[in-house]
Design an enzyme around this catalytic site. Sequence first.
Site, PDB file in Angstrom:
ATOM      1  N   ASN A 239       0.533   7.612   2.470  1.00 57.31           N
ATOM      2  CA  ASN A 239       1.860   8.326   2.295  1.00 57.31           C
ATOM      3  C   ASN A 239       2.262   8.491   0.812  1.00 57.31           C
ATOM      4  O   ASN A 239       2.249   9.761   0.356  1.00 57.31           O
ATOM      5  CB  ASN A 239       2.732   7.618   3.117  1.00 57.31           C
ATOM      6  CG  ASN A 239       2.712   7.659   4.582  1.00 57.31           C
ATOM      7  OD1 ASN A 239       3.145   8.793   5.090  1.00 57.31           O
ATOM      8  ND2 ASN A 239       2.184   6.853   5.091  1.00 57.31           N
TER       9      ASN A 239
ATOM     10  N   SER B 157      10.470   4.573  -9.807  1.00 52.36           N
ATOM     11  CA  SER B 157      11.044   3.251  -9.501  1.00 52.36           C
ATOM     12  C   SER B 157      11.128   2.279 -10.495  1.00 52.36           C
ATOM     13  O   SER B 157      10.223   1.966 -11.147  1.00 52.36           O
ATOM     14  CB  SER B 157      10.883   2.701  -8.263  1.00 52.36           C
ATOM     15  OG  SER B 157      11.370   1.323  -8.034  1.00 52.36           O
TER      16      SER B 157
ATOM     17  N   TYR C 230       4.545  -1.253  -3.267  1.00 51.07           N
ATOM     18  CA  TYR C 230       5.310  -0.137  -3.345  1.00 51.07           C
ATOM     19  C   TYR C 230       5.522   0.424  -4.623  1.00 51.07           C
ATOM     20  O   TYR C 230       5.001   1.242  -5.084  1.00 51.07           O
ATOM     21  CB  TYR C 230       6.600  -0.476  -2.896  1.00 51.07           C
ATOM     22  CG  TYR C 230       7.787   0.464  -3.142  1.00 51.07           C
ATOM     23  CD1 TYR C 230       7.873   1.934  -2.742  1.00 51.07           C
ATOM     24  CD2 TYR C 230       8.671   0.199  -4.198  1.00 51.07           C
ATOM     25  CE1 TYR C 230       8.980   2.764  -2.948  1.00 51.07           C
ATOM     26  CE2 TYR C 230       9.489   1.102  -4.697  1.00 51.07           C
ATOM     27  CZ  TYR C 230       9.734   2.408  -4.092  1.00 51.07           C
ATOM     28  OH  TYR C 230      10.508   3.127  -4.327  1.00 51.07           O
TER      29      TYR C 230
ATOM     30  N   LYS D  56       3.849   3.884  -7.070  1.00 53.75           N
ATOM     31  CA  LYS D  56       5.068   4.851  -7.814  1.00 53.75           C
ATOM     32  C   LYS D  56       4.103   4.784  -9.385  1.00 53.75           C
ATOM     33  O   LYS D  56       4.115   5.971  -9.935  1.00 53.75           O
ATOM     34  CB  LYS D  56       6.137   3.964  -8.045  1.00 53.75           C
ATOM     35  CG  LYS D  56       7.020   4.152  -6.699  1.00 53.75           C
ATOM     36  CD  LYS D  56       7.508   5.408  -6.329  1.00 53.75           C
ATOM     37  CE  LYS D  56       8.167   5.802  -5.147  1.00 53.75           C
ATOM     38  NZ  LYS D  56       8.406   7.203  -4.927  1.00 53.75           N
TER      39      LYS D  56
END
Length: 341
Positions: free
Chosen positions: A112, A137, A161, A165
């Site tokens: 994703n 982030s 995660y 990024k």
Amino acid sequence: MLRQSEKTVLFIPALGKGRKMAKVLVIGGAGYIGSHVVKALLEKGHQAAVYDNLSTGQKVNLFEQAEFIEGDILDSGLLFDTLRNGFDAVVHLAAKKAVGESMEKPNKYSINNIQGSLNILMAMAECGVRHIVFSSSAAVYGMPEYLPVDEAHPLNPINYYGFTKLEIEKFMDWYDRLKDMRYVALRYFNAVGYDSEGKIRGKEKNPQNLLPIIMETAAGVRDGMSVFGSDYDTRDGTCIRDYIHVSDLASAHVLAIEKLIEGMPSAVLNLGTGEGTSVKEMIDAAEKVTGKKLNVTYAGRRAGDPATLIASSEKARNLLGWKPQITDIEEIIRTTWNLEH
Ligand code: UDP
């Protein structure tokens, strides 16, 4: 088909003469931050369209004045068909963002976040769209080595995660070099609050973050909540974070687009207030704003939490002329509480 009444109608003031209007595709524009970005774009007289698969985004977050394309970033064909319609810029906020889940299901995040973002960059390159503002982030930094954290801080993400990024930032850098595509990566610190005019009505489902959990506890949706750690080396023993209002995040996206179109080179920018609030201070302020006593349990530390995380956003202030407007923590809580009850 969406019924008209489901979308919010915005009052958009007349534009000043000579202002250049941009046509912007907001990917993930039905989500929490994306919907605030769409509102901010429309209010500054830009043209916005929303591309969202509604996996976490919600129809109530859409605006009458922004065309909606229901689509997934894994659908390269639809991305291409959408982007070839003369967009000046993309704001890309479509991502999976649960830190814990990213450690258990890295494939989901590879597909994703990384593959999805590559699809966007490839479709942009193909269609000649040359500007992108990307929601990055503070997770790209990992454990802070000094404070406040500026953009020169080492990049050592400690969860998958944050890694996704960071990788997307690197891909954008290569597309800048190879495809003449300019980007601004905005590294958000802790996003909080809601539109103070109440125009954005979609509350996040199953929130995992501190303030929405506090709000649900105050509203009686939850019986109680836990404070993760009270033995940190901070002023009251609980963790300190830099909470930045979502409308201030949104205004930075609009400024970034305007600057990119004016010719600003690519940039990576932190977005925070530079001020820290502890978990306990947040709870105390929430009790004051809501008038409710919260059922709080002091629990152990959560893995991977730094004691303090505060941003230096000098670069965003200098390059974009950006300044957060809603910095009072009680006011921030009020904009969230308005939605809760
Ligand atoms: N936190 C907490 N209880 C909760 C959720 C969060 O004490 O139910 C703390 C968390 O340990 C951290 C701070 O609140 O110190 C902010 O956490 P959040 O998950 O909102 O954002 P993060 O800083 O992890 O990105």
